[in-house]
Design a protein around this motif. Structure first.
Motif, PDB file in Angstrom:
ATOM      1  N   ARG A   1     -13.350   1.647   3.453  1.00 46.34           N
ATOM      2  CA  ARG A   1     -12.100   2.234   3.433  1.00 46.34           C
ATOM      3  C   ARG A   1     -10.337   1.868   3.799  1.00 46.34           C
ATOM      4  NH1 ARG A   1     -11.778   6.489   8.067  1.00 46.34           N
ATOM      5  NH2 ARG A   1     -11.322   4.926   9.385  1.00 46.34           N
ATOM      6  N   TYR A   2      -9.473   2.071   2.688  1.00 42.75           N
ATOM      7  CA  TYR A   2      -8.269   1.451   2.982  1.00 42.75           C
ATOM      8  C   TYR A   2      -7.834   2.025   4.238  1.00 42.75           C
ATOM      9  CZ  TYR A   2      -8.424  -1.097  -1.390  1.00 42.75           C
ATOM     10  OH  TYR A   2      -8.441  -1.943  -2.432  1.00 42.75           O
ATOM     11  N   VAL A   3      -7.356   0.942   5.019  1.00 43.68           N
ATOM     12  CA  VAL A   3      -6.221   1.967   6.136  1.00 43.68           C
ATOM     13  C   VAL A   3      -5.154   1.517   6.179  1.00 43.68           C
ATOM     14  CG1 VAL A   3      -8.362   1.913   7.698  1.00 43.68           C
ATOM     15  CG2 VAL A   3      -7.302   0.000   7.462  1.00 43.68           C
ATOM     16  N   ASP A   4      -4.322   2.194   6.585  1.00 40.24           N
ATOM     17  CA  ASP A   4      -2.399   0.808   7.162  1.00 40.24           C
ATOM     18  C   ASP A   4      -2.577   0.777   8.473  1.00 40.24           C
ATOM     19  OD1 ASP A   4      -3.030   3.018   9.291  1.00 40.24           O
ATOM     20  OD2 ASP A   4      -1.465   4.017   8.160  1.00 40.24           O
TER      21      ASP A   4
ATOM     22  N   GLN B   1      -5.434  -3.745   3.977  1.00 38.80           N
ATOM     23  CA  GLN B   1      -6.650  -3.742   5.161  1.00 38.80           C
ATOM     24  C   GLN B   1      -7.529  -3.380   4.212  1.00 38.80           C
ATOM     25  OE1 GLN B   1      -4.836  -3.043   8.833  1.00 38.80           O
ATOM     26  NE2 GLN B   1      -3.173  -4.721   8.437  1.00 38.80           N
ATOM     27  N   LYS B   2      -8.841  -3.267   4.652  1.00 41.75           N
ATOM     28  CA  LYS B   2      -9.768  -2.593   4.218  1.00 41.75           C
ATOM     29  C   LYS B   2     -10.991  -2.701   5.714  1.00 41.75           C
ATOM     30  CE  LYS B   2     -10.605  -3.236  -0.897  1.00 41.75           C
ATOM     31  NZ  LYS B   2     -10.755  -4.030  -1.521  1.00 41.75           N
TER      32      LYS B   2
ATOM     33  N   SER C   1     -18.369  -1.370  12.859  1.00 40.08           N
ATOM     34  CA  SER C   1     -16.547  -2.007  11.919  1.00 40.08           C
ATOM     35  C   SER C   1     -16.124  -2.893  12.300  1.00 40.08           C
ATOM     36  CB  SER C   1     -15.884   0.216  11.843  1.00 40.08           C
ATOM     37  OG  SER C   1     -15.571  -0.715  13.349  1.00 40.08           O
ATOM     38  N   GLU C   2     -15.575  -3.304  11.256  1.00 40.10           N
ATOM     39  CA  GLU C   2     -14.656  -4.311  10.990  1.00 40.10           C
ATOM     40  C   GLU C   2     -13.568  -4.268  10.021  1.00 40.10           C
ATOM     41  OE1 GLU C   2     -16.087  -8.343  10.187  1.00 40.10           O
ATOM     42  OE2 GLU C   2     -17.831  -8.305  11.867  1.00 40.10           O
ATOM     43  N   VAL C   3     -12.614  -4.961  10.515  1.00 40.00           N
ATOM     44  CA  VAL C   3     -11.570  -4.427   9.429  1.00 40.00           C
ATOM     45  C   VAL C   3     -10.718  -5.832   9.314  1.00 40.00           C
ATOM     46  CG1 VAL C   3      -8.528  -3.752   9.205  1.00 40.00           C
ATOM     47  CG2 VAL C   3     -10.621  -2.622  10.827  1.00 40.00           C
ATOM     48  N   VAL C   4     -10.768  -6.009   7.498  1.00 41.28           N
ATOM     49  CA  VAL C   4     -10.904  -7.432   6.723  1.00 41.28           C
ATOM     50  C   VAL C   4      -9.504  -7.291   6.424  1.00 41.28           C
ATOM     51  CG1 VAL C   4     -12.363  -8.685   5.627  1.00 41.28           C
ATOM     52  CG2 VAL C   4     -13.033  -6.416   5.714  1.00 41.28           C
ATOM     53  N   SER C   5      -8.444  -7.878   6.111  1.00 40.76           N
ATOM     54  CA  SER C   5      -7.222  -8.587   5.851  1.00 40.76           C
ATOM     55  C   SER C   5      -7.367  -8.796   4.570  1.00 40.76           C
ATOM     56  CB  SER C   5      -6.271  -8.306   6.606  1.00 40.76           C
ATOM     57  OG  SER C   5      -6.298  -7.848   7.739  1.00 40.76           O
ATOM     58  N   TYR C   6      -5.833  -9.116   3.390  1.00 46.68           N
ATOM     59  CA  TYR C   6      -5.699 -10.229   2.263  1.00 46.68           C
ATOM     60  C   TYR C   6      -4.775 -10.161   2.450  1.00 46.68           C
ATOM     61  CZ  TYR C   6      -5.333 -11.415  -2.634  1.00 46.68           C
ATOM     62  OH  TYR C   6      -4.830 -11.848  -3.601  1.00 46.68           O
ATOM     63  N   PRO C   7      -3.837 -10.976   2.163  1.00 40.97           N
ATOM     64  CA  PRO C   7      -5.046 -12.275   2.307  1.00 40.97           C
ATOM     65  C   PRO C   7      -5.140 -13.286   3.509  1.00 40.97           C
ATOM     66  CG  PRO C   7      -2.858 -13.075   1.740  1.00 40.97           C
ATOM     67  CD  PRO C   7      -2.547 -11.736   2.019  1.00 40.97           C
TER      68      PRO C   7
END
Length: 178
Positions: free
Chosen positions: A131-134, A147-148, A172-178
């Protein structure tokens, strides 16, 4: 007569104390086994997360060179994340590239077996949620985000008897772009 009752009371008390001590030992060993199962489940989660993180952040970034950056407005919307649209296995490398981006893993499951000389343990990834997160790690309501959050739920699945983990382990982990 009083001595007999006193002796009987002493035997009853000794039996009660012995029973409580044995019960404490059984609970302690049960907690140790549960802790070891949790560690193995976390190992499964980390292995799966490594596979998921190795994919592109978004469908819009799949075929881009590594030094290219896509604008946030060009990323997929939250509504494009659909459950189990592809048969992605988080533990076998995404079936040779069928899973091209992180969203493809949403809603999928996988099973892994730990084999030892004395037996084996099966663990199942019961659910993968993307899921997308802020920036505050709160779910965004349909908006695109850089961020997902990836949430894995892992449960042991013994061949006989009840699972040793009372409920699935969440990782869980949060992945960011870029």
């Amino acid at each position: 007569m009083q001595q007999t009752l006193l002796a009987l009371l002493a035997i009853l008390l000794a039996t009660f104390l012995s029973f409580n001590q044995k019960q404490g030992i059984v609970q302690s060993r049960s907690q140790v086994v549960r802790a070891e199962m949790e560690q193995m489940a976390l190992g499964v989660a980390k292995q799966a997360m490594q596979t998921i993180r190795s994919r592109a952040f978004d469908q819009a970034t799949v075929e881009l060179p590594s030094d290219s950056i896509v604008a946030t407005s060009d990323l997929e919307s939250r509504s494009s994340i659909r459950s189990a649209t592809k048969d992605c296995k988080a533990l076998d490398g995404g079936l040779g590239g069928i899973c091209s981006d992180i969203d493809d893993f949403h809603g999928n499951m996988a099973t892994i077996t730990f084999t030892f000389p004395t037996g084996s343990f099966d663990f199942k990834i019961v659910d993968i949620t993307v899921r997308y997160v802020d920036t505050n790690l709160q779910p965004t309501e349909g908006a695109r985000s850089t961020q997902k959050e990836i949430v894995l739920k892992i449960q042991d699945t013994p061949s006989s008897g009840a699972p040793r983990l009372p409920e699935p382990i969440e990782y869980s982990e949060v992945v960011s772009y870029p």
